[in-house]
Scaffold this motif. Structure first.
Motif, mmCIF file in Angstrom:
data_model
loop_
_atom_site.group_PDB
_atom_site.id
_atom_site.type_symbol
_atom_site.label_atom_id
_atom_site.label_comp_id
_atom_site.label_asym_id
_atom_site.label_seq_id
_atom_site.Cartn_x
_atom_site.Cartn_y
_atom_site.Cartn_z
ATOM 1 N N ASP A 190 -22.657 12.567 -107.403
ATOM 2 C CA ASP A 190 -23.369 12.762 -106.128
ATOM 3 C C ASP A 190 -22.819 13.977 -105.380
ATOM 4 O OD1 ASP A 190 -24.707 10.345 -106.675
ATOM 5 O OD2 ASP A 190 -23.058 9.215 -105.784
ATOM 6 N N GLY A 191 -22.422 15.000 -106.139
ATOM 7 C CA GLY A 191 -21.941 16.230 -105.519
ATOM 8 C C GLY A 191 -20.608 16.110 -104.817
ATOM 9 N N GLN A 192 -19.822 15.068 -105.182
ATOM 10 C CA GLN A 192 -18.522 14.851 -104.534
ATOM 11 C C GLN A 192 -17.455 14.480 -105.571
ATOM 12 O OE1 GLN A 192 -19.606 11.748 -101.654
ATOM 13 N NE2 GLN A 192 -19.325 13.314 -100.084
ATOM 14 N N VAL A 193 -16.185 14.680 -105.172
ATOM 15 C CA VAL A 193 -15.060 14.289 -106.036
ATOM 16 C C VAL A 193 -14.942 12.763 -106.042
ATOM 17 C CG1 VAL A 193 -12.586 14.455 -106.436
ATOM 18 C CG2 VAL A 193 -13.825 16.421 -105.473
ATOM 19 N N LYS A 194 -15.040 12.157 -107.225
ATOM 20 C CA LYS A 194 -14.871 10.707 -107.329
ATOM 21 C C LYS A 194 -13.425 10.368 -107.711
ATOM 22 C CE LYS A 194 -18.809 9.561 -105.947
ATOM 23 N NZ LYS A 194 -18.914 9.041 -104.592
ATOM 24 N N HIS A 195 -12.841 11.122 -108.641
ATOM 25 C CA HIS A 195 -11.459 10.901 -109.048
ATOM 26 C C HIS A 195 -10.773 12.220 -109.325
ATOM 27 C CE1 HIS A 195 -12.667 6.737 -109.858
ATOM 28 N NE2 HIS A 195 -11.390 6.472 -109.690
ATOM 29 N N PHE A 196 -9.581 12.374 -108.780
ATOM 30 C CA PHE A 196 -8.690 13.444 -109.214
ATOM 31 C C PHE A 196 -7.939 12.925 -110.442
ATOM 32 C CE2 PHE A 196 -9.369 14.191 -104.742
ATOM 33 C CZ PHE A 196 -9.402 15.570 -104.610
ATOM 34 N N GLN A 197 -7.769 13.792 -111.430
ATOM 35 C CA GLN A 197 -7.033 13.424 -112.656
ATOM 36 C C GLN A 197 -5.947 14.468 -112.899
ATOM 37 O OE1 GLN A 197 -10.589 13.894 -115.030
ATOM 38 N NE2 GLN A 197 -10.589 11.696 -115.470
ATOM 39 N N VAL A 198 -4.709 14.038 -112.935
ATOM 40 C CA VAL A 198 -3.610 14.985 -113.114
ATOM 41 C C VAL A 198 -2.854 14.641 -114.392
ATOM 42 C CG1 VAL A 198 -1.588 16.037 -112.060
ATOM 43 C CG2 VAL A 198 -3.440 15.193 -110.610
ATOM 44 N N THR A 199 -2.857 15.592 -115.332
ATOM 45 C CA THR A 199 -2.118 15.403 -116.582
ATOM 46 C C THR A 199 -0.665 15.803 -116.357
ATOM 47 O OG1 THR A 199 -4.120 15.984 -117.769
ATOM 48 C CG2 THR A 199 -2.089 15.970 -119.037
ATOM 49 N N LEU A 200 0.246 14.895 -116.704
ATOM 50 C CA LEU A 200 1.678 15.072 -116.439
ATOM 51 C C LEU A 200 2.487 14.989 -117.722
ATOM 52 C CD1 LEU A 200 2.110 12.469 -113.546
ATOM 53 C CD2 LEU A 200 1.886 14.938 -113.293
ATOM 54 N N LYS A 201 3.503 15.836 -117.810
ATOM 55 C CA LYS A 201 4.615 15.573 -118.729
ATOM 56 C C LYS A 201 5.674 14.819 -117.932
ATOM 57 C CE LYS A 201 4.097 19.982 -121.112
ATOM 58 N NZ LYS A 201 4.757 21.288 -121.320
ATOM 59 N N VAL A 202 6.107 13.675 -118.446
ATOM 60 C CA VAL A 202 7.138 12.894 -117.752
ATOM 61 C C VAL A 202 8.365 12.806 -118.648
ATOM 62 C CG1 VAL A 202 7.700 10.662 -116.716
ATOM 63 C CG2 VAL A 202 5.375 11.569 -116.536
ATOM 64 N N GLY A 203 9.505 13.314 -118.163
ATOM 65 C CA GLY A 203 10.746 13.324 -118.945
ATOM 66 C C GLY A 203 11.631 12.141 -118.604
ATOM 67 N N PHE A 204 12.277 11.582 -119.615
ATOM 68 C CA PHE A 204 13.181 10.440 -119.384
ATOM 69 C C PHE A 204 14.396 10.549 -120.308
ATOM 70 C CE2 PHE A 204 11.860 8.083 -123.185
ATOM 71 C CZ PHE A 204 10.599 8.598 -123.421
ATOM 72 N N ARG A 205 15.493 9.941 -119.869
ATOM 73 C CA ARG A 205 16.740 9.991 -120.644
ATOM 74 C C ARG A 205 16.715 8.951 -121.759
ATOM 75 N NH1 ARG A 205 18.050 10.122 -115.574
ATOM 76 N NH2 ARG A 205 18.614 7.928 -115.505
ATOM 77 N N TYR A 206 17.122 9.397 -122.943
ATOM 78 C CA TYR A 206 17.310 8.462 -124.063
ATOM 79 C C TYR A 206 18.494 7.555 -123.783
ATOM 80 C CZ TYR A 206 14.473 10.305 -127.984
ATOM 81 O OH TYR A 206 13.480 10.663 -128.843
ATOM 82 N N GLU A 207 18.323 6.280 -124.006
ATOM 83 C CA GLU A 207 19.469 5.378 -124.006
ATOM 84 C C GLU A 207 19.922 5.183 -125.447
ATOM 85 O OE1 GLU A 207 18.815 2.057 -120.840
ATOM 86 O OE2 GLU A 207 16.914 2.478 -121.844
ATOM 87 N N GLY A 208 21.125 4.660 -125.644
ATOM 88 C CA GLY A 208 21.526 4.345 -127.032
ATOM 89 C C GLY A 208 22.969 4.652 -127.267
#
Lengths: 69, 69, 69, 69, 69, 69, 69, 69, 69, 69, 69, 69
Positions: free
Chosen positions: D51-69
């Motif tokens: 309808d000529g309007q933004v319905k959803h913003f979509q943001v692609t992310l790289k998310v970094g996390f620490r390895y446990e072990g």
């Protein structure tokens, strides 16, 4: 002889068959609204998936055409 | 209604036949370990050569799927 | 055992049939002047248009081969 | 002290409200399946329109996390 | 069922308020001249500064829409 | 013979010694959770600084591995 | 005061003389179909060769203009 | 005094030892077929893995050299 | 009629006069060793400075030519 | 009238609130050491995470300013 | 607690020994004119060649540091 | 002999005449605040338009210079 100028339009052709047909479909659509199509470049190849399978290939194209006037 | 989230997995599909089949093979492999596949993007098209001919097309894909939960 | 070295040559394969054949044609042309072809990468997919249709697909390739010596 | 290693997961957060909330939603989804989240990077900002309007913003992310072990 | 085709138009939305509003303004402007808007992508985020402050956020968008016909 | 499929995981290896060791550490960490590692690509080389010196090199890697199944 | 919106059109200017003239020719062609031109960006510089010499410089431009309305 | 011209050749140097040696090996191979080498640029750093370890670092190089004549 | 194949060579043309002449010089050098030159693309524009002034413009070119055979 | 020259400085603005505020903070910091700020461009959007949540948004900016003199 | 701001300076470190030392040399040079160095990113790896060998590795770095004030 | 270090500053040269003059103007401005200029690279070519014509070419440059000390 004057220097020729071109413009570029951007379309996304789709096809369930494959990339080549998606390109041909995108070019065919562009040819309905613009004359003197001259070249294309592929910008992006994507597609929709359903039931773990490719449903549509989507190819984003730059389509170049000669200015008349 | 809650906002939907997606994740992206990266696969390389291969095929001796061509790029379309390499994509379908990569998607099929992804569908074995992940459900709710939604879209793909082509990142890279490469291939192995032997005897001066293409032996395998290799297409690197980003495959997006909906998070369940 | 010594470390292997490779070189890369750049070709543009063309075909009226589609992208896969354009790649195979580019590889075939490279194989006439260079031996020991090992891999290819697609750099760019373009094409020429006439009468509102795709006349030639053009695929720019990096083609890697093993140095002899 | 040992050298720390990280892994990166790729998610798409969505929101009808805006980009910041889409990022927070994507991070929240990632935090359900991975621990020790450490940083994110925005890869792509897109959205769906109706309808000529933004319905959803979509943001692609790289998310970094620490390895446990 | 026929294969759907899309076209892409390029706009720059601006706003003194922030990025989200600049995107919404760009989409609103596109919707005045094109129907069936379907998605957007952010290409570039810039802005003008004066008196050491942000005066306008400027967001360059690709806006995709379905071809009718 | 079936067509082989690969997947790609993304890790960040770190080392105070240098880039080569950071890569080896990232690969070693990936090998603890994934089998059949086949290749890597360097995406980004960064590092943390303290007291005007390099404390850690950080190398972001794509690590490719063969799917079993 | 309302927020200004801009659109971007893509043209290829050509000239046998050089890059500056190719840009000026592309802008002149755009100005025939669009009013209120505001800025340009160079996307690509290419050219055609014949007899071992440059016959035409071709410069692909993004041309921005203000929306009226 | 005439304006100097350069050409660029593309090689992939490999080494089990590390990136620096892979670069030196690639340059050494280029120096066997081309004279007057002047500079290099790293295009890509990759490598092959086996048994969960780096077997070969592979560095793709552009190698520039002065034209004689 | 057979499908035409092209190859691409990479040269750096230089000139104290400006970018257009640097391109023409690079093309002229390429034309001494390769026949059937067909197009060029500019990859990079750089230059050397001395005494606070431009001494040489350096333009890196891809030069495409038709394969004979 | 003389041709105006600009310089570009690179800053990273941070904020716990969101991207817009991070940009405003980065511009404010730049305005303390440089006068005549004219425009900004966003280069990268990143952030730090803790406890599975966004702690700081970090926006890397190019900030352009007019040379005086 | 206030939001921290960073600035980025760009240096090229060189070394005849290798890439790691070139990075350390670039960081050391930056630390003479800027305090509170925090991180670096590698932008480009190049080098000068003479007698068919690497004479200097040159690594272009972005070096981030905390603003004081 | 010690390893040389370089720094890079970023300027935007402008000119109504063309790209070459815009580059020379940018370099001249940089030479007023920094000594030992060594090389430049073009990052971006843009310009302002008015009355359907190019009013100013704007060329964004990286300008490298040798550290003294």
């Amino acid at each position: 002889m004057s220097d020729q100028t071109y413009a570029i339009t951007h379309v996304v052709g789709t096809s369930a068959d494959g990339i080549d047909t998606a390109i041909r479909n995108g070019v065919a659509a562009a040819s309905k609204s613009v004359r003197n199509l001259d070249w294309f470049e592929v910008d992006e190849i994507r597609g929709y998936l359903a039931d773990g399978q490719v449903k549509h290939f989507q190819v984003t194209l730059k389509v170049g055409f000669r200015y008349e006037g």
